[in-house]
Enzyme design. Structure first.
Site, PDB file in Angstrom:
ATOM      1  CB  ALA A   1      -0.943  -0.008   1.201  1.00  0.00           C
TER       2      ALA A   1
ATOM      3  CD  GLU B   1       8.319  -1.377   6.813  1.00  0.00           C
ATOM      4  OE1 GLU B   1       8.387  -2.175   7.777  1.00  0.00           O
ATOM      5  OE2 GLU B   1       7.252  -1.056   6.259  1.00  0.00           O
TER       6      GLU B   1
ATOM      7  CB  SER C   1       2.384  -9.511   3.994  1.00  0.00           C
ATOM      8  OG  SER C   1       1.913  -9.021   5.237  1.00  0.00           O
TER       9      SER C   1
ATOM     10  CD  GLU D   1      -3.978 -18.422  -4.376  1.00  0.00           C
ATOM     11  OE1 GLU D   1      -3.618 -18.515  -5.557  1.00  0.00           O
ATOM     12  OE2 GLU D   1      -3.832 -19.336  -3.552  1.00  0.00           O
TER      13      GLU D   1
ATOM     14  CE1 TYR E   1     -10.752 -13.532  -1.683  1.00  0.00           C
ATOM     15  CE2 TYR E   1     -11.596 -12.318   0.218  1.00  0.00           C
ATOM     16  CZ  TYR E   1     -10.528 -12.734  -0.572  1.00  0.00           C
ATOM     17  OH  TYR E   1      -9.253 -12.354  -0.259  1.00  0.00           O
TER      18      TYR E   1
ATOM     19  CB  VAL F   1       4.973   6.312  12.361  1.00  0.00           C
ATOM     20  CG1 VAL F   1       3.944   7.326  12.868  1.00  0.00           C
ATOM     21  CG2 VAL F   1       5.796   6.926  11.230  1.00  0.00           C
TER      22      VAL F   1
ATOM     23  CB  SER G   1       1.170  -5.194   9.353  1.00  0.00           C
ATOM     24  OG  SER G   1       1.977  -6.225   8.812  1.00  0.00           O
TER      25      SER G   1
ATOM     26  CB  THR H   1      -6.655  -8.963  -2.668  1.00  0.00           C
ATOM     27  OG1 THR H   1      -7.246  -7.671  -2.459  1.00  0.00           O
ATOM     28  CG2 THR H   1      -7.708 -10.048  -2.529  1.00  0.00           C
TER      29      THR H   1
ATOM     30  CB  SER I   1      -2.261  -3.194  -0.756  1.00  0.00           C
ATOM     31  OG  SER I   1      -2.338  -4.077   0.338  1.00  0.00           O
TER      32      SER I   1
END
Length: 587
Positions: free
Chosen positions: A29, A52, A60, A78, A196, A245, A285, A495, A499
């Site tokens: 993201a 970060e 991930s 996927e 989904y 942060v 996360s 998915t 993001s």
């Protein structure tokens, strides 16, 4: 969304060159937000800072290691053709390996020549293949499915999948195809289940073969994340690695960010944020507080609730104002949101993969996820093609696996998976594959990375619509939320697309960019997709007036013949791979 909306190069928002952007979180993201700021909003890269906490970006979507110490990917994604935002970003990023090509070109080329086809997706009874191609359901289940697709989400608030579907749904082949592939548990959100089934309705007719699932020619970090990072650095974007942060400081009205509190190993710092600057916040996360193990070490379960990274920052915001959502809905029950993955690196022992290919019926890299139906841990594995890492020697094989119910006692190793070492997990897997005879030799040639992720399916917990914040919460002037814990109507979490989509909404919204955001692919509104799904759920080859599903809205006397003509002439394979000849199994 018209094609010229996508191609249109919007003018730079007024004063964009004098504003700064602070991005909290260097996962997909955060990287996507930086790409949209630079390429769509024309912000100078030097004005953008990505914070970060880890040493590498990607969140991930990791991929690291070597043949000596072992490789590692914590998760598996996927991908599919209608992830419009993801492919939009990949189309902007040059390939690092093929001059004149983009990351999107690399993905397309690989899947065009090497598409996924899984003849068998389920194994049981120590290596026996299970035919799950009959996706038929009785009339009551069909009606439940149809009602789910069309009922308002407000009627599903707080409900789980098992609250909605009767018990026999969970022994259907459709459930076996669905839940292992996507890590859905029976007690997960009925809203997410509905999303989904709607969002990926085009995939449903051939989900038993995994047609339409795309894979990258290297692990997703090297194929997607690293090229984006290189491109952003070339544009001058600042990466503050190893920097957390710890708080987003708001004004008294909770509408404007005025400062960021940051922390590194050596010092804490407060960064003033001007009213015209922008903060893009990844508020959760899935891989937060991951713990690792190996052949002889158990991966611990981190239950610390004082330091949960961006979750903790989100909790501080939510305590100020409920327009920022309710993080406790997703983070309060680790035993329901955790599972464990494992990633073996096998050197100099090709016999294992060769034998596993025979057991699974698919070539490594082409078969997708394989699940073990009678595993107490609900084990699934994916065999990766070679090379999966840029520096992977020819005599090294890798694969990924996970246990959805690792809190249960194993069938052979009489312990919960969450209490097992890598060697014990591999032993349990070999038992289910009927390959215990090679255990000792295999373990001598294997390094097994294991990972316990306490929040890996936290985004699936039953919820209300208001439990996730909007991308730009009401009244906020310079703060936007991104990632898997943000409300995105019609799109599905867990998915990469979510993001990217939330990042686009965030950037376009805060900058005031005069360009339309990409819509969720409207495949659900193509009647051919809906009917093709129910053709499979009825287990019929061809529709006729007698075999039209006896559930609304299919009782259409005047349009019945038109529906049959549309459906019976539809080729799902062609819709996924236009212009490509049908594979051998289709001829």
């Amino acid at each position: 969304m018209k094609i010229y909306d996508l191609k249109y190069n919007a003018k730079a928002p007024a004063g964009i060159e004098n504003k700064k952007a602070y991005i909290v979180g260097g996962g997909m993201a955060g990287l996507a937000a930086a790409v949209y700021l630079v390429d769509d909003a024309h912000m100078p890269g030097k004005n953008i800072t990505i914070f970060e906490a880890a040493k590498e970006v990607g969140g991930s979507m990791d991929g690291c290691g070597d043949a000596v110490k072992g490789y590692l990917c914590r998760g598996e994604r996927e991908l599919e053709p209608y992830m419009e935002n993801l492919w939009n970003i990949c189309s902007k990023i040059p390939s690092l390996r093929h001059e004149g090509r983009t990351v999107l070109d690399d993905v397309w080329d690989f899947n065009y020549t090497d598409p996924i086809h899984s003849e068998y997706r389920v194994i049981e009874k120590q290596g026996k293949l299970v035919d799950i191609h009959d996706l038929s359901m009785d009339e009551e289940l069909l009606q439940k499915m149809m009602n789910l697709l069309f009922m308002p989400e407000s009627e599903l608030e707080g409900m789980s999948i098992e609250d909605y579907f009767p018990e026999r749904f969970f022994t259907s082949n459709l459930w076996y195809c669905f839940h292992n592939m996507l890590a859905f548990k029976r007690y997960h959100s009925a809203i997410e289940c509905k999303r989904y089934f709607r969002r990926f309705v085009h995939f449903a007719p051939e989900c038993d073969y995994l047609h339409g699932i795309l894979h990258t020619d290297l692990n997703e970090y090297d194929a997607i994340i690293h090229p984006i990072e290189v491109w952003l650095k070339d544009k001058g974007v600042n990466f503050a690695m190893g920097t957390s942060v710890t708080e987003i400081v708001m004004d008294d009205a909770n509408n404007t960010v005025i400062a960021l509190k940051t922390s590194t190993d050596t010092k804490d710092k407060i960064i003033d944020v001007a009213p015209e600057d922008m903060v893009f916040f990844t508020n959760g996360s899935m891989s937060q507080n991951s713990c690792f193990g190996d052949n002889n070490t158990v991966a611990a379960t981190n239950r610390d609730i004082k330091d949960r990274g961006v979750f903790t920052v989100w909790e501080k915001l939510a305590a100020r104002d409920r327009k920022f959502g309710r993080p406790e809905v997703f983070t309060s029950d680790i035993d329901k949101t955790k599972w464990m993955s494992f990633f073996p690196t096998i050197k100099g022992y090709p016999q294992f993969i060769e034998r596993l290919e025979k057991v699974s019926g698919s070539k490594a890299g082409n078969g997708g996820i394989i699940s073990i139906r009678d595993s107490n841990w609900d084990l699934s594995i994916i065999l990766h093609h070679k090379p999966f890492f840029p520096n992977q020697p020819d005599d090294v094989e890798v694969f990924w696996g996970y246990g959805l119910y690792g809190e249960n006692v194993g069938n052979y190793v009489k312990k919960p998976m969450c209490e097992c070492t890598g060697n014990e997990i591999m032993t349990e897997l070999l038992y289910h594959l009927g390959m215990l005879d090679m255990k000792d030799e295999l373990l001598e040639h294997s390094y097994i990375s294991t990972c316990m992720m306490p929040y890996i399916t936290s985004q699936f917990m039953p919820r209300k619509i208001s439990d996730r914040p909007k991308v730009i919460p009401e009244g906020c002037t310079n703060l936007a939320f991104m990632g898997q814990y943000v409300e995105t109507p019609e799109d599905a979490v867990f998915t990469v697309e979510t993001s990217c989509r939330t990042a686009m909404h965030a950037v376009y919204g805060l900058t005031g960019l005069t360009k339309k955001e990409l819509e969720v692919a409207p495949t659900f509104y193509d009647i051919r997709n809906i009917l093709a799904s129910f053709k499979r759920y009825n287990n019929i080859e061809t529709f006729s007036k007698e075999t039209l599903p006896p559930v609304n809205p299919f009782k259409m006397k005047k349009t019945g013949q038109a529906i049959m003509d549309i459906l019976n002439n539809m080729d799902p394979y062609e819709s996924l791979y236009p212009g490509k000849d049908a594979p051998e199994y289709k001829k």
